[in-house]
Design an enzyme around this catalytic site. Structure first.
Site, PDB file in Angstrom:
ATOM      1  N   ASP A 130       0.886  -1.285  -0.235  1.00  0.00           N
ATOM      2  CA  ASP A 130       0.009  -0.032   0.078  1.00  0.00           C
ATOM      3  C   ASP A 130       0.945   1.379   0.004  1.00  0.00           C
ATOM      4  OD1 ASP A 130      -2.377   1.853   0.653  1.00  0.00           O
ATOM      5  OD2 ASP A 130      -1.229   1.782   2.746  1.00  0.00           O
ATOM      6  N   ASP A 178       0.036   5.258   1.008  1.00  0.00           N
ATOM      7  CA  ASP A 178      -0.708   6.082   1.974  1.00  0.00           C
ATOM      8  C   ASP A 178      -0.671   5.367   3.183  1.00  0.00           C
ATOM      9  OD1 ASP A 178      -0.857   8.400   0.283  1.00  0.00           O
ATOM     10  OD2 ASP A 178      -2.525   7.352  -0.647  1.00  0.00           O
TER      11      ASP A 178
END
Ligand code: XBP
Ligand code: MG
Length: 262
Positions: free
Chosen positions: A9, A11
Site C-alpha cells: 500500500d 498512503d
C-alpha cells in the site's frame, strides 16, 4: 508456498502522506476554487474512512455542504478540485516534503536484491505514487515495481479487494505467493478479501483500529540501531523487519487457522 511478491500500500504504509501531505493539498484546492471548506487533522482522520480523494470530497459535501452536490456539473467540479489537489500534492513531493517511513527504503532494496517481485496496490492517484517513489528513491524507482495498481483502475476502491485482484492478475501470481503491507483497517480488509497474508504497519491515524486477521502488526519496520516495534505477532529474534521475517510471516499466515492476530 514460497513467497514471490510483496505488494505495498502507499498512503500511510510507504510514507506518512495523509495529515501533512494530502490534507493540506485538499485544503489548498478548496481555497483555490473559493470553497470555505477546511479539513483539520481530526476531521481528516474521520474522513479517511472513505478511501479515494474524489469519493472523500463527495462524502464530506453530503454531510457538510449538500447544496454543493445539488449544483449543475458537480461531478466535473469534483474532478477539477481533485486535479488541483493532486497538483498541490505533487509540488509538495517534488520539494522533498514527504519522506518514506523508517525501514521502507532498506526493505525495498533487500527485496529487490533477493529477487522478490514488487508491486503497489493503492487507492491514490498513480502520479502521486510515481512522484513519491521518484522523490525519495531516485528517478527510476517506479520501475522497480512490476505492477502499480492505483486510483480509478478499479471501480470499487478499498475496502473492496478489487485493486488486489487487479494487481495479482497482472503479476500472474496467486494470492498464496504474495504478502501485502497495509496500514489501515480498510486496506487490510482489501488484501485479506483477496486472500493475501498481510502485515500491518500502523500510523497515528490507524493505531487504534482493529486488525484481526493480520499476521503481524507493527509500529515500524525498524532501522539499524532502532529495532522494530511489534504490537502483535511474533518477530522472534528479528530486530528488523527484513525479507527473512517477511518469509516467516508469509509461511505462518499461510497455515490455515493459525495465521492471524486477534
Ligand atoms: C489512500 C486514500 C487516498 C489518499 C488520497 O488509501 O484513500 O484517497 O488519501 O489520494 P489507501 P487521492 O492507503 O488505503 O490506498 O486524492 O489521489 O485519492
Ligand atoms: Mg493506506
Amino acid at each position: 508456498m514460497e513467497l514471490e511478491a510483496v505488494i505495498f500500500d502507499v498512503d500511510g504504509t510507504l510514507a506518512d502522506t495523509e495529515r501533512d501531505g494530502h490534507r493540506p493539498a485538499f485544503n489548498a484546492a478548496f481555497a483555490e476554487v473559493g470553497l470555505d471548506w477546511h479539513w483539520n487533522d481530526v476531521l481528516y482522520g474521520e474522513l479517511l474512512a472513505i478511501t479515494g480523494g474524489k469519493e472523500r470530497i463527495r462524502a464530506f459535501a453530503q454531510l457538510h455542504d449538500p447544496d454543493f452536490l445539488a449544483r449543475p456539473g458537480v461531478e466535473d467540479a469534483i474532478r477539477d478540485i481533485h486535479a488541483r489537489k493532486t497538483r498541490h500534492y505533487l509540488a509538495q513531493l517534488e520539494g522533498g516534503g514527504i519522506p518514506l517511513r523508517p525501514g521502507i527504503a532498506r526493505l525495498l532494496a533487500e527485496a529487490r536484491q533477493r529477487g522478490l517481485h514488487l508491486a503497489i496496490a493503492t487507492t491514490t492517484t498513480a502520479d502521486n505514487v510515481i512522484g513519491l517513489l521518484r522523490a525519495n528513491l531516485g528517478p527510476n524507482a517506479d520501475g522497480w515495481f512490476e505492477v502499480i495498481g492505483a486510483g480509478d483502475v478499479v471501480a470499487s476502491k478499498k475496502p473492496a479487494p478489487d485493486i488486489y485482484h487487479w494487481v495479482l492478475e497482472r503479476l500472474e501470481l496467486g494470492p498464496g505467493a504474495c504478502l501485502a503491507l497495509e496500514d489501515s483497517a480498510n486496506g487490510l480488509a482489501a488484501s485479506l478479501g483477496a486472500g493475501i497474508v498481510t502485515v500491518v504497519l500502523v500510523n497515528e491515524y490507524t493505531r487504534n483500529q482493529a486488525f484481526s486477521g493480520a499476521v503481524a502488526v507493527l509500529f515500524d519496520l525498524g532501522e539499524a540501531g532502532k529495532p522494530c516495534r511489534v504490537l502483535a505477532g511474533d518477530a522472534g529474534e528479528h530486530g528488523l523487519v527484513d525479507v527473512d521475517l517477511l518469509r516467516r510471516w508469509h509461511h505462518l499466515g499461510s497455515i490455515p487457522a493459525s495465521g492471524g492476530c486477534n
